[in-house]
Design a protein around this motif. Structure first.
Motif, PDB file in Angstrom:
ATOM      1  N   ASP A 190       0.851  -1.187   0.000  1.00  0.00           N
ATOM      2  CA  ASP A 190       0.000   0.000   0.000  1.00  0.00           C
ATOM      3  C   ASP A 190       0.889   1.240   0.000  1.00  0.00           C
ATOM      4  O   ASP A 190       1.574   1.519   0.988  1.00  0.00           O
ATOM      5  N   PRO A 191       0.896   2.028  -1.108  1.00  0.00           N
ATOM      6  CA  PRO A 191       1.796   3.183  -1.181  1.00  0.00           C
ATOM      7  C   PRO A 191       1.508   4.227  -0.106  1.00  0.00           C
ATOM      8  O   PRO A 191       2.362   5.077   0.164  1.00  0.00           O
ATOM      9  N   GLY A 192       0.347   4.150   0.522  1.00  0.00           N
ATOM     10  CA  GLY A 192       0.044   5.058   1.635  1.00  0.00           C
ATOM     11  C   GLY A 192       0.742   4.658   2.921  1.00  0.00           C
ATOM     12  O   GLY A 192       0.705   5.381   3.918  1.00  0.00           O
ATOM     13  N   ASP A 193       1.383   3.491   2.911  1.00  0.00           N
ATOM     14  CA  ASP A 193       2.107   2.980   4.088  1.00  0.00           C
ATOM     15  C   ASP A 193       3.554   2.715   3.684  1.00  0.00           C
ATOM     16  O   ASP A 193       3.951   1.567   3.443  1.00  0.00           O
ATOM     17  N   PRO A 194       4.348   3.783   3.572  1.00  0.00           N
ATOM     18  CA  PRO A 194       5.695   3.620   2.995  1.00  0.00           C
ATOM     19  C   PRO A 194       6.585   2.638   3.765  1.00  0.00           C
ATOM     20  O   PRO A 194       7.358   1.901   3.140  1.00  0.00           O
ATOM     21  N   ILE A 195       6.480   2.640   5.079  1.00  0.00           N
ATOM     22  CA  ILE A 195       7.303   1.692   5.851  1.00  0.00           C
ATOM     23  C   ILE A 195       6.862   0.257   5.536  1.00  0.00           C
ATOM     24  O   ILE A 195       7.696  -0.645   5.390  1.00  0.00           O
ATOM     25  N   GLY A 196       5.556   0.077   5.364  1.00  0.00           N
ATOM     26  CA  GLY A 196       5.054  -1.242   4.997  1.00  0.00           C
ATOM     27  C   GLY A 196       5.579  -1.684   3.635  1.00  0.00           C
ATOM     28  O   GLY A 196       5.931  -2.859   3.440  1.00  0.00           O
ATOM     29  N   VAL A 197       5.655  -0.747   2.691  1.00  0.00           N
ATOM     30  CA  VAL A 197       6.178  -1.065   1.364  1.00  0.00           C
ATOM     31  C   VAL A 197       7.660  -1.438   1.455  1.00  0.00           C
ATOM     32  O   VAL A 197       8.102  -2.454   0.890  1.00  0.00           O
ATOM     33  N   LEU A 198       8.425  -0.621   2.172  1.00  0.00           N
ATOM     34  CA  LEU A 198       9.859  -0.914   2.325  1.00  0.00           C
ATOM     35  C   LEU A 198      10.062  -2.272   2.978  1.00  0.00           C
ATOM     36  O   LEU A 198      10.963  -3.029   2.594  1.00  0.00           O
ATOM     37  N   ALA A 199       9.241  -2.599   3.984  1.00  0.00           N
ATOM     38  CA  ALA A 199       9.385  -3.880   4.678  1.00  0.00           C
ATOM     39  C   ALA A 199       9.034  -5.042   3.746  1.00  0.00           C
ATOM     40  O   ALA A 199       9.746  -6.053   3.697  1.00  0.00           O
ATOM     41  N   ALA A 200       7.968  -4.873   2.970  1.00  0.00           N
ATOM     42  CA  ALA A 200       7.490  -5.990   2.145  1.00  0.00           C
ATOM     43  C   ALA A 200       8.454  -6.287   1.000  1.00  0.00           C
ATOM     44  O   ALA A 200       8.828  -7.447   0.784  1.00  0.00           O
ATOM     45  N   VAL A 201       8.845  -5.269   0.245  1.00  0.00           N
ATOM     46  CA  VAL A 201       9.573  -5.504  -1.006  1.00  0.00           C
ATOM     47  C   VAL A 201      10.868  -4.703  -1.123  1.00  0.00           C
ATOM     48  O   VAL A 201      11.464  -4.649  -2.208  1.00  0.00           O
ATOM     49  N   GLY A 202      11.310  -4.072  -0.036  1.00  0.00           N
ATOM     50  CA  GLY A 202      12.495  -3.223  -0.121  1.00  0.00           C
ATOM     51  C   GLY A 202      13.777  -3.951   0.230  1.00  0.00           C
ATOM     52  O   GLY A 202      13.847  -5.184   0.257  1.00  0.00           O
ATOM     53  N   GLY A 203      14.782  -3.134   0.468  1.00  0.00           N
ATOM     54  CA  GLY A 203      16.069  -3.650   0.915  1.00  0.00           C
ATOM     55  C   GLY A 203      16.563  -2.736   2.003  1.00  0.00           C
ATOM     56  O   GLY A 203      16.054  -1.617   2.181  1.00  0.00           O
ATOM     57  N   LEU A 204      17.563  -3.208   2.734  1.00  0.00           N
ATOM     58  CA  LEU A 204      18.058  -2.397   3.846  1.00  0.00           C
ATOM     59  C   LEU A 204      18.734  -1.127   3.337  1.00  0.00           C
ATOM     60  O   LEU A 204      18.599  -0.059   3.943  1.00  0.00           O
ATOM     61  N   GLU A 205      19.467  -1.229   2.217  1.00  0.00           N
ATOM     62  CA  GLU A 205      20.103  -0.004   1.696  1.00  0.00           C
ATOM     63  C   GLU A 205      19.056   0.939   1.110  1.00  0.00           C
ATOM     64  O   GLU A 205      19.207   2.163   1.189  1.00  0.00           O
ATOM     65  N   HIS A 206      17.979   0.376   0.540  1.00  0.00           N
ATOM     66  CA  HIS A 206      16.915   1.234   0.020  1.00  0.00           C
ATOM     67  C   HIS A 206      16.273   2.026   1.173  1.00  0.00           C
ATOM     68  O   HIS A 206      16.054   3.241   1.066  1.00  0.00           O
ATOM     69  N   ALA A 207      15.966   1.328   2.257  1.00  0.00           N
ATOM     70  CA  ALA A 207      15.344   1.985   3.408  1.00  0.00           C
ATOM     71  C   ALA A 207      16.290   3.023   4.001  1.00  0.00           C
ATOM     72  O   ALA A 207      15.882   4.135   4.357  1.00  0.00           O
ATOM     73  N   ALA A 208      17.574   2.674   4.083  1.00  0.00           N
ATOM     74  CA  ALA A 208      18.540   3.611   4.662  1.00  0.00           C
ATOM     75  C   ALA A 208      18.695   4.846   3.784  1.00  0.00           C
ATOM     76  O   ALA A 208      18.813   5.968   4.290  1.00  0.00           O
ATOM     77  N   ILE A 209      18.691   4.639   2.475  1.00  0.00           N
ATOM     78  CA  ILE A 209      18.813   5.795   1.578  1.00  0.00           C
ATOM     79  C   ILE A 209      17.577   6.692   1.693  1.00  0.00           C
ATOM     80  O   ILE A 209      17.682   7.922   1.666  1.00  0.00           O
ATOM     81  N   ALA A 210      16.404   6.088   1.854  1.00  0.00           N
ATOM     82  CA  ALA A 210      15.196   6.897   2.091  1.00  0.00           C
ATOM     83  C   ALA A 210      15.399   7.770   3.316  1.00  0.00           C
ATOM     84  O   ALA A 210      15.097   8.977   3.305  1.00  0.00           O
ATOM     85  N   GLY A 211      15.950   7.185   4.369  1.00  0.00           N
ATOM     86  CA  GLY A 211      16.211   7.960   5.581  1.00  0.00           C
ATOM     87  C   GLY A 211      17.276   9.024   5.364  1.00  0.00           C
ATOM     88  O   GLY A 211      17.173  10.150   5.877  1.00  0.00           O
ATOM     89  N   PHE A 212      18.281   8.675   4.594  1.00  0.00           N
ATOM     90  CA  PHE A 212      19.378   9.613   4.293  1.00  0.00           C
ATOM     91  C   PHE A 212      18.826  10.854   3.585  1.00  0.00           C
ATOM     92  O   PHE A 212      19.201  11.988   3.902  1.00  0.00           O
ATOM     93  N   VAL A 213      17.911  10.630   2.648  1.00  0.00           N
ATOM     94  CA  VAL A 213      17.279  11.751   1.947  1.00  0.00           C
ATOM     95  C   VAL A 213      16.488  12.602   2.938  1.00  0.00           C
ATOM     96  O   VAL A 213      16.574  13.842   2.931  1.00  0.00           O
ATOM     97  N   LEU A 214      15.739  11.939   3.798  1.00  0.00           N
ATOM     98  CA  LEU A 214      14.947  12.678   4.788  1.00  0.00           C
ATOM     99  C   LEU A 214      15.861  13.456   5.732  1.00  0.00           C
ATOM    100  O   LEU A 214      15.560  14.601   6.096  1.00  0.00           O
ATOM    101  N   GLY A 215      16.960  12.848   6.111  1.00  0.00           N
ATOM    102  CA  GLY A 215      17.894  13.514   7.025  1.00  0.00           C
ATOM    103  C   GLY A 215      18.521  14.744   6.391  1.00  0.00           C
ATOM    104  O   GLY A 215      18.656  15.791   7.043  1.00  0.00           O
ATOM    105  N   GLY A 216      18.892  14.617   5.121  1.00  0.00           N
ATOM    106  CA  GLY A 216      19.446  15.779   4.411  1.00  0.00           C
ATOM    107  C   GLY A 216      18.408  16.869   4.270  1.00  0.00           C
ATOM    108  O   GLY A 216      18.684  18.054   4.503  1.00  0.00           O
ATOM    109  N   ALA A 217      17.188  16.473   3.903  1.00  0.00           N
ATOM    110  CA  ALA A 217      16.118  17.453   3.704  1.00  0.00           C
ATOM    111  C   ALA A 217      15.808  18.182   5.009  1.00  0.00           C
ATOM    112  O   ALA A 217      15.585  19.397   5.017  1.00  0.00           O
TER     113      ALA A 217
END
Lengths: 339, 339
Positions: free
Chosen positions: B217-244
Motif C-alpha cells: 500500500d503506497p500510503g504505508d511507505p514503511i510497509g512497502v519498504l518492509a514488504a519488497v524493499g532492501g536495507l540499503e533502500h530503506a537507509a537511503i530513504a532515511g538519508f534523503v529525509l535527514g538531508g532534507a
C-alpha cells in the motif's frame, strides 16, 4: 586513433571491478582518448584550460541581435576580472581561463596575463552583403587558434576547452553549419541570446541570403570561413586542429564551437578523434552539427550562453572517464569474485 | 522551500552578466537550492560526501543476478581501499566517500575510519516468498540513514550524495517503484548489471509475484519498504529525509536511490525539495521514478553501475549552479551594457 591503445583500454575495462559496460558512454570515451594519446591509460586530461576567443560581427548591422556590439569588449574585461559565468564554472571545477582577442572591434582597455592579443581584424564585414573575411584573414585567424593550442599544451595543458564571445556570433555559426552540413537555414538558425520572433525571422533571412550570395563550397573550408564565418569561429577551428595535432582532447562548447568543429573536420577529418562534445546547446544548429560530426554530448541542460560554460561543466566528466582507467582496481587485485 | 529566497535568487539571475535564462535548467536548480536553504545565495554545496549504503538480498535465491552474494562485502572492502569507480570519481571531483554497512550478509573484515557499522540485519529475506523485512527492521534502517545524514552535516558536509552496493538490489528497487508509482513490473524491471533475457524474464516474474503476494500500500511507505524493499533502500530513504531536514541538497544516484526517494517522498512530500536527480540510470525504473518525483536528471550517459557514481559526476554541476549566484558580476558592477 591508435588501434592498439584502444584495444588495450577496452580490454582493461573488462578487468575492472564493475559490470562490463556499466559506465555507458564513458567507457567509449576512455577508449577513444586512449586511441588519441596512443597509450593506455591515456594521460589524465589535466590541467584544463578554456580559451575564450572573442570577435565582432559586421552582420550585426542587420539587427540579428538586440545586444550592442560594445558588449563583446565589455565581456572580455569581465572575463579578465573573473566575473563571468565561465570564470565561476572554471573556479568550481579547477580549470583556468585565457581570453584571446582575435577579432574584437574595440581594442582591449586592459592588459592581463591571461589575455592573448592576437587581433586579426577589428570585426568581420557584413556577411549578408560581402564576404565576412578575406581568405588571408580567415587563414590568419585559424593560425591564431593553432598557435594558442600549441602554446597552452607546451605550457602543460592536458585538456583544452573552447570558449567564445561575440555579439551576433550565432548568425555566422548558423551559416557555417548550413554550409558544411547542407541543412536549411531555418533548421539551424536559433534564438541565440533569446531573440523575439521578428528578429528570429530576420536572422533566418540573413542566413539564407548569405548562403545564396556566396554559395559556399564545403570542399573549400577556408573559403567557407571567409565567406560566412567569424574570426572566433576560424580561430576555434584552428584551436581544435592544434589540440588534435598534439593529441590532446579538445572539449567543444556550444553552437559556435560545433560550427567551427565542422570547419576543422573539413580541413582535417582525423581531428574529429580529438573532439569531445561538452554539451548540447539549446541552439538547433548545435544538434545538426554534432550529428554530422558523429559526436554525442556529455551534458544536455538547455544551456545557451557560450563562453565555454558547457565545455567547462563537462571537463570533470571527461577526466573521470580517463581516471577510471588509472585508478580502479581489477577483480584480481581487489579479490572480488566475478559472475 | 522558502518563496522569498527563491524570488531573490530569480531576481538576482536577471541582473547577472548573461542573457536571461541562458543557463537553462541550472538557473532553476540554483533558485530551488536557494529555496531549500532559505537564503540567497544558498551556501556552496561543499564539501560533498557520498554515502555508499550496502546490503544483501534474500531474493538472490531466485537467481535474479549472476553475481554471487559475497561480492557485496568484497566491494565494501574495495570502497574502503579506494579501488572502486566511485572512489575514482570522488578523487577526481573532490568528494569524499563513506561506506555504511546497513545490511551486508558477511560481517566486514576490515575496519576503517570511513566505514560506518550500522548493520540492521545480515541481508533481507526473500521478498518473493515473505516480507523482506519486519516493519521494525525497515524503520531501523530508515533511522540509520537519517542518523548518517545528520552526522555528516554536523561534521560539515554541505552536500550529500547517495550511493549503494548490494548484489540483487535492482529487484527490490523495481518492486518499490512499481508499488509507489503503480507502474507494471515489466515497465520498471531492467537488466541491472547486464543480465540475459532468461534471467530478465525470471526477474520480472519475481517482481510480479512479490507485488501480488504483498499488495503493498503506497500510503504505508514503511510497509512497502518492509514488504519488497532492501536495507540499503530503506537507509537511503532515511538519508534523503535527514538531508532534507537539515536543508542540505541530496544528490540521488541511480535506480536504487530513485526507488528510495519515492519512499522518502511518500513519508515526507516536502523532502522532494532537497532532492537533486544526479543522473538518469539506464534502468527503466529510474525514469519512471524520476517522472513520478518531477525531477529532471543532470547527467544522462547510460551509466548503470550504482555506488554513487552518477551522483558524484553530477556534483560539480550542482556546485556550479550555486556558484553562479555567488561569483558572477552584475551588468552594473561589470559595466556591461544591456540590450
Amino acid at each position: 586513433l591508435d588501434a592498439a591503445a584502444m584495444a588495450a583500454a577496452h580490454a582493461r575495462h573488462a578487468t575492472l571491478t564493475k559490470p562490463p559496460g556499466s559506465l555507458g558512454s564513458l567507457e567509449d570515451l576512455g577508449v577513444r582518448l586512449a586511441g588519441l594519446a596512443g597509450v593506455n591509460p591515456p594521460p589524465l586530461p589535466e590541467p584544463a584550460v578554456v580559451a575564450v576567443f572573442a570577435g565582432d560581427h559586421g552582420v550585426l548591422d542587420q539587427r540579428v541581435s538586440p545586444w550592442p556590439q560594445e558588449v563583446t569588449g565589455q565581456m572580455v574585461a569581465n572575463f579578465l576580472a573573473g566575473g563571468a559565468v565561465v570564470n565561476a564554472f572554471a573556479r568550481q571545477t579547477g580549470a583556468s581561463v585565457v581570453v584571446v582577442d582575435v577579432g574584437v572591434a574595440a581594442p582591449p582597455v586592459t592588459s592581463a596575463e591571461n589575455l592573448i592579443e592576437a587581433n586579426v581584424r577589428r570585426g568581420t564585414r557584413d556577411l549578408s552583403v560581402e564576404p565576412a573575411l578575406t581568405r588571408e584573414e580567415a587563414t590568419a585567424a585559424v593560425e591564431v587558434g593553432i598557435r594558442v593550442a600549441a602554446d597552452l599544451v607546451d605550457r602543460g595543458a592536458g585538456c583544452l576547452a573552447t570558449g567564445d564571445m561575440g555579439i551576433g556570433n550565432t548568425t555566422p555559426a548558423a551559416a557555417l553549419i548550413a554550409a558544411f552540413t547542407g541543412a536549411a537555414a531555418a533548421d539551424v538558425t536559433g534564438r541565440g541570446t533569446g531573440i523575439d520572433d521578428e528578429t528570429h525571422g530576420r536572422k533566418v533571412g540573413v542566413v539564407q541570403r548569405a548562403l545564396a550570395l556566396h554559395r559556399p563550397d564545403p570542399g573549400d573550408p577556408i573559403g567557407v570561413l571567409a565567406a560566412v564565418g567569424g574570426l572566433e569561429h576560424a580561430a576555434i577551428a584552428g584551436f581544435v586542429l592544434g589540440g588534435a595535432a598534439r593529441r590532446v582532447p579538445v572539449i567543444l562548447d556550444g553552437v559556435i564551437a560545433d560550427s567551427a568543429a565542422l570547419a576543422a573536420a573539413a580541413l582535417a577529418p582525423d581531428a574529429v578523434g580529438a573532439m569531445v562534445a561538452g554539451h548540447r546547446s539549446a541552439e538547433p544548429g548545435a544538434s545538426v552539427a554534432l550529428r554530422h560530426l558523429g559526436l554525442e554530448p556529455l551534458v544536455d541542460l538547455g544551456l545557451r550562453l557560450g563562453e565555454g560554460t558547457g565545455a567547462v561543466l563537462a571537463w570533470p566528466i571527461v577526466a573521470s572517464a580517463v581516471r577510471v582507467l588509472h585508478d580502479v582496481a581489477t577483480f584480481d587485485s581487489a579479490g572480488v569474485a566475478e559472475k
